[in-house]
Design a protein around this motif. Structure first.
Motif, PDB file in Angstrom:
ATOM      1  N   ARG A  38       0.838  -1.196   0.000  1.00  0.00           N
ATOM      2  CA  ARG A  38       0.000   0.000   0.000  1.00  0.00           C
ATOM      3  C   ARG A  38       0.868   1.240   0.000  1.00  0.00           C
ATOM      4  O   ARG A  38       1.978   1.242   0.521  1.00  0.00           O
ATOM      5  CB  ARG A  38      -0.945   0.021   1.207  1.00  0.00           C
ATOM      6  CG  ARG A  38      -0.258   0.193   2.548  1.00  0.00           C
ATOM      7  CD  ARG A  38      -1.264   0.061   3.673  1.00  0.00           C
ATOM      8  NE  ARG A  38      -0.651   0.277   4.989  1.00  0.00           N
ATOM      9  CZ  ARG A  38      -1.270   0.065   6.142  1.00  0.00           C
ATOM     10  NH1 ARG A  38      -2.528  -0.374   6.158  1.00  0.00           N
ATOM     11  NH2 ARG A  38      -0.651   0.291   7.286  1.00  0.00           N
ATOM     12  N   GLN A  39       0.326   2.268  -0.599  1.00  0.00           N
ATOM     13  CA  GLN A  39       0.975   3.571  -0.589  1.00  0.00           C
ATOM     14  C   GLN A  39       0.041   4.528   0.118  1.00  0.00           C
ATOM     15  O   GLN A  39      -1.061   4.819  -0.373  1.00  0.00           O
ATOM     16  CB  GLN A  39       1.263   4.050  -2.010  1.00  0.00           C
ATOM     17  CG  GLN A  39       2.118   5.299  -2.049  1.00  0.00           C
ATOM     18  CD  GLN A  39       2.736   5.521  -3.424  1.00  0.00           C
ATOM     19  OE1 GLN A  39       2.398   4.844  -4.398  1.00  0.00           O
ATOM     20  NE2 GLN A  39       3.646   6.473  -3.518  1.00  0.00           N
ATOM     21  N   THR A  40       0.467   4.993   1.266  1.00  0.00           N
ATOM     22  CA  THR A  40      -0.366   5.867   2.087  1.00  0.00           C
ATOM     23  C   THR A  40      -0.077   7.326   1.755  1.00  0.00           C
ATOM     24  O   THR A  40       0.991   7.648   1.216  1.00  0.00           O
ATOM     25  CB  THR A  40      -0.123   5.585   3.570  1.00  0.00           C
ATOM     26  OG1 THR A  40       1.275   5.702   3.847  1.00  0.00           O
ATOM     27  CG2 THR A  40      -0.567   4.177   3.927  1.00  0.00           C
ATOM     28  N   ASP A  91      -5.010   3.195   7.740  1.00  0.00           N
ATOM     29  CA  ASP A  91      -4.994   2.192   6.686  1.00  0.00           C
ATOM     30  C   ASP A  91      -5.355   2.797   5.326  1.00  0.00           C
ATOM     31  O   ASP A  91      -5.287   2.113   4.301  1.00  0.00           O
ATOM     32  CB  ASP A  91      -5.989   1.070   6.999  1.00  0.00           C
ATOM     33  CG  ASP A  91      -5.575   0.242   8.196  1.00  0.00           C
ATOM     34  OD1 ASP A  91      -6.456  -0.119   9.003  1.00  0.00           O
ATOM     35  OD2 ASP A  91      -4.361  -0.044   8.334  1.00  0.00           O
ATOM     36  N   THR A  92      -5.742   4.056   5.324  1.00  0.00           N
ATOM     37  CA  THR A  92      -6.079   4.734   4.073  1.00  0.00           C
ATOM     38  C   THR A  92      -4.888   4.746   3.135  1.00  0.00           C
ATOM     39  O   THR A  92      -3.774   5.057   3.534  1.00  0.00           O
ATOM     40  CB  THR A  92      -6.535   6.174   4.358  1.00  0.00           C
ATOM     41  OG1 THR A  92      -7.777   6.138   5.067  1.00  0.00           O
ATOM     42  CG2 THR A  92      -6.715   6.962   3.069  1.00  0.00           C
ATOM     43  N   GLY A  93      -5.161   4.404   1.870  1.00  0.00           N
ATOM     44  CA  GLY A  93      -4.092   4.412   0.885  1.00  0.00           C
ATOM     45  C   GLY A  93      -4.510   3.646  -0.361  1.00  0.00           C
ATOM     46  O   GLY A  93      -5.636   3.159  -0.458  1.00  0.00           O
ATOM     47  N   ARG A  94      -3.587   3.570  -1.283  1.00  0.00           N
ATOM     48  CA  ARG A  94      -3.834   2.799  -2.495  1.00  0.00           C
ATOM     49  C   ARG A  94      -3.171   1.442  -2.321  1.00  0.00           C
ATOM     50  O   ARG A  94      -1.978   1.370  -2.000  1.00  0.00           O
ATOM     51  CB  ARG A  94      -3.306   3.511  -3.740  1.00  0.00           C
ATOM     52  CG  ARG A  94      -3.794   2.883  -5.036  1.00  0.00           C
ATOM     53  CD  ARG A  94      -3.668   3.805  -6.220  1.00  0.00           C
ATOM     54  NE  ARG A  94      -4.284   3.234  -7.407  1.00  0.00           N
ATOM     55  CZ  ARG A  94      -5.572   3.369  -7.709  1.00  0.00           C
ATOM     56  NH1 ARG A  94      -6.371   4.064  -6.908  1.00  0.00           N
ATOM     57  NH2 ARG A  94      -6.057   2.821  -8.819  1.00  0.00           N
ATOM     58  N   TYR A  95      -3.929   0.389  -2.526  1.00  0.00           N
ATOM     59  CA  TYR A  95      -3.460  -0.969  -2.287  1.00  0.00           C
ATOM     60  C   TYR A  95      -3.159  -1.649  -3.610  1.00  0.00           C
ATOM     61  O   TYR A  95      -3.998  -1.658  -4.521  1.00  0.00           O
ATOM     62  CB  TYR A  95      -4.505  -1.757  -1.509  1.00  0.00           C
ATOM     63  CG  TYR A  95      -4.538  -1.388  -0.051  1.00  0.00           C
ATOM     64  CD1 TYR A  95      -4.986  -0.128   0.369  1.00  0.00           C
ATOM     65  CD2 TYR A  95      -4.094  -2.271   0.926  1.00  0.00           C
ATOM     66  CE1 TYR A  95      -4.983   0.230   1.707  1.00  0.00           C
ATOM     67  CE2 TYR A  95      -4.098  -1.933   2.263  1.00  0.00           C
ATOM     68  CZ  TYR A  95      -4.544  -0.682   2.647  1.00  0.00           C
ATOM     69  OH  TYR A  95      -4.542  -0.341   3.980  1.00  0.00           O
ATOM     70  N   TYR A  96      -1.963  -2.222  -3.671  1.00  0.00           N
ATOM     71  CA  TYR A  96      -1.474  -2.851  -4.889  1.00  0.00           C
ATOM     72  C   TYR A  96      -1.254  -4.350  -4.682  1.00  0.00           C
ATOM     73  O   TYR A  96      -0.697  -4.763  -3.661  1.00  0.00           O
ATOM     74  CB  TYR A  96      -0.157  -2.222  -5.318  1.00  0.00           C
ATOM     75  CG  TYR A  96      -0.249  -0.773  -5.693  1.00  0.00           C
ATOM     76  CD1 TYR A  96      -0.112   0.226  -4.724  1.00  0.00           C
ATOM     77  CD2 TYR A  96      -0.466  -0.387  -7.015  1.00  0.00           C
ATOM     78  CE1 TYR A  96      -0.194   1.566  -5.056  1.00  0.00           C
ATOM     79  CE2 TYR A  96      -0.541   0.949  -7.368  1.00  0.00           C
ATOM     80  CZ  TYR A  96      -0.410   1.915  -6.383  1.00  0.00           C
ATOM     81  OH  TYR A  96      -0.485   3.234  -6.730  1.00  0.00           O
ATOM     82  N   CYS A  97      -1.648  -5.105  -5.671  1.00  0.00           N
ATOM     83  CA  CYS A  97      -1.363  -6.529  -5.724  1.00  0.00           C
ATOM     84  C   CYS A  97      -0.111  -6.730  -6.573  1.00  0.00           C
ATOM     85  O   CYS A  97       0.101  -6.004  -7.561  1.00  0.00           O
ATOM     86  CB  CYS A  97      -2.558  -7.243  -6.347  1.00  0.00           C
ATOM     87  SG  CYS A  97      -2.332  -8.988  -6.659  1.00  0.00           S
ATOM     88  N   GLN A 120      -8.163   1.999  -4.406  1.00  0.00           N
ATOM     89  CA  GLN A 120      -8.113   2.970  -3.321  1.00  0.00           C
ATOM     90  C   GLN A 120      -8.963   2.529  -2.141  1.00  0.00           C
ATOM     91  O   GLN A 120     -10.118   2.105  -2.311  1.00  0.00           O
ATOM     92  CB  GLN A 120      -8.600   4.336  -3.822  1.00  0.00           C
ATOM     93  CG  GLN A 120      -8.573   5.430  -2.784  1.00  0.00           C
ATOM     94  CD  GLN A 120      -7.167   5.793  -2.343  1.00  0.00           C
ATOM     95  OE1 GLN A 120      -6.212   5.740  -3.133  1.00  0.00           O
ATOM     96  NE2 GLN A 120      -7.017   6.173  -1.074  1.00  0.00           N
ATOM     97  N   VAL A 121      -8.385   2.648  -0.957  1.00  0.00           N
ATOM     98  CA  VAL A 121      -9.093   2.373   0.301  1.00  0.00           C
ATOM     99  C   VAL A 121      -9.061   3.641   1.139  1.00  0.00           C
ATOM    100  O   VAL A 121      -7.988   4.210   1.353  1.00  0.00           O
ATOM    101  CB  VAL A 121      -8.434   1.209   1.064  1.00  0.00           C
ATOM    102  CG1 VAL A 121      -9.024   1.087   2.463  1.00  0.00           C
ATOM    103  CG2 VAL A 121      -8.593  -0.094   0.287  1.00  0.00           C
ATOM    104  N   THR A 122     -10.220   4.082   1.568  1.00  0.00           N
ATOM    105  CA  THR A 122     -10.311   5.260   2.424  1.00  0.00           C
ATOM    106  C   THR A 122     -11.089   4.887   3.676  1.00  0.00           C
ATOM    107  O   THR A 122     -12.203   4.383   3.592  1.00  0.00           O
ATOM    108  CB  THR A 122     -11.026   6.415   1.702  1.00  0.00           C
ATOM    109  OG1 THR A 122     -10.312   6.723   0.490  1.00  0.00           O
ATOM    110  CG2 THR A 122     -11.065   7.658   2.582  1.00  0.00           C
ATOM    111  N   VAL A 123     -10.470   5.139   4.828  1.00  0.00           N
ATOM    112  CA  VAL A 123     -11.104   4.819   6.102  1.00  0.00           C
ATOM    113  C   VAL A 123     -11.370   6.123   6.835  1.00  0.00           C
ATOM    114  O   VAL A 123     -10.440   6.886   7.122  1.00  0.00           O
ATOM    115  CB  VAL A 123     -10.218   3.894   6.948  1.00  0.00           C
ATOM    116  CG1 VAL A 123     -10.943   3.523   8.254  1.00  0.00           C
ATOM    117  CG2 VAL A 123      -9.854   2.641   6.170  1.00  0.00           C
ATOM    118  N   SER A 124     -12.634   6.383   7.135  1.00  0.00           N
ATOM    119  CA  SER A 124     -12.996   7.621   7.809  1.00  0.00           C
ATOM    120  C   SER A 124     -13.149   7.375   9.306  1.00  0.00           C
ATOM    121  O   SER A 124     -13.563   6.304   9.744  1.00  0.00           O
ATOM    122  CB  SER A 124     -14.307   8.162   7.235  1.00  0.00           C
ATOM    123  OG  SER A 124     -15.343   7.216   7.398  1.00  0.00           O
ATOM    124  N   SER A 125     -12.829   8.404  10.064  1.00  0.00           N
ATOM    125  CA  SER A 125     -12.888   8.268  11.529  1.00  0.00           C
ATOM    126  C   SER A 125     -14.265   8.606  12.065  1.00  0.00           C
ATOM    127  O   SER A 125     -15.124   9.095  11.362  1.00  0.00           O
ATOM    128  CB  SER A 125     -11.841   9.181  12.168  1.00  0.00           C
ATOM    129  OG  SER A 125     -12.062  10.508  11.756  1.00  0.00           O
TER     130      SER A 125
END
Length: 125
Positions: A38-40, A91-97, A120-125
């Motif tokens: 992942r790239q945060t 954990d927000t970031g772009r996830y790569y396989c 893209q994964v975005t986690v809101s608080s």
């Protein structure tokens, strides 16, 4: 030829879950180790998240995702999954396989020959 495509990203609340999938429309995943990176935000480098060998042995970044994320693979469907639970805003970031030959040093980006475009994964608080 290897062609990796990630899916399953989106927006989740803190404490929630997402499941990412990685599909390979090219060669057999059964012969490769597979990893998730992942790239945060604000980081230039991709961080190792988890990997799984061709025989199914998992490895995790114990400092960040251990006991919250789980990696698995479905040989018949040529899919690799990353189950993410108890998500945190960090954990927000772009996830790569990615796919690698062999099963050593899977925490190193340099081991991987093939990469997907990311989801893209975005986690809101």
């Amino acid at each position: 030829q290897v062609h990796l495509v990630e899916s399953g990203g989106g927006v989740a609340q803190a404490g929630g879950s997402l499941r990412l999938s990685c599909a390979d429309s090219g060669h057999s995943l059964g012969e490769s180790s597979m990893g998730w990176f992942r790239q945060t935000p604000g980081e230039e480098d991709r961080e190792f998240v988890a990997a799984i060998t061709w025989s199914g042995g998992p490895t995790y970044n114990v400092n960040t995702v251990k006991d919250r994320f789980s990696i698995s693979r479905d040989y018949a469907k040529k899919l690799v999954y990353l189950e993410m639970n108890s998500l945190k805003p960090e954990d927000t970031g772009r996830y790569y396989c990615a796919a690698a030959w062999g099963d050593r040093e899977l925490g190193s980006r340099a081991r991987y020959a093939y990469w997907g475009q990311g989801t893209q994964v975005t986690v809101s608080s």
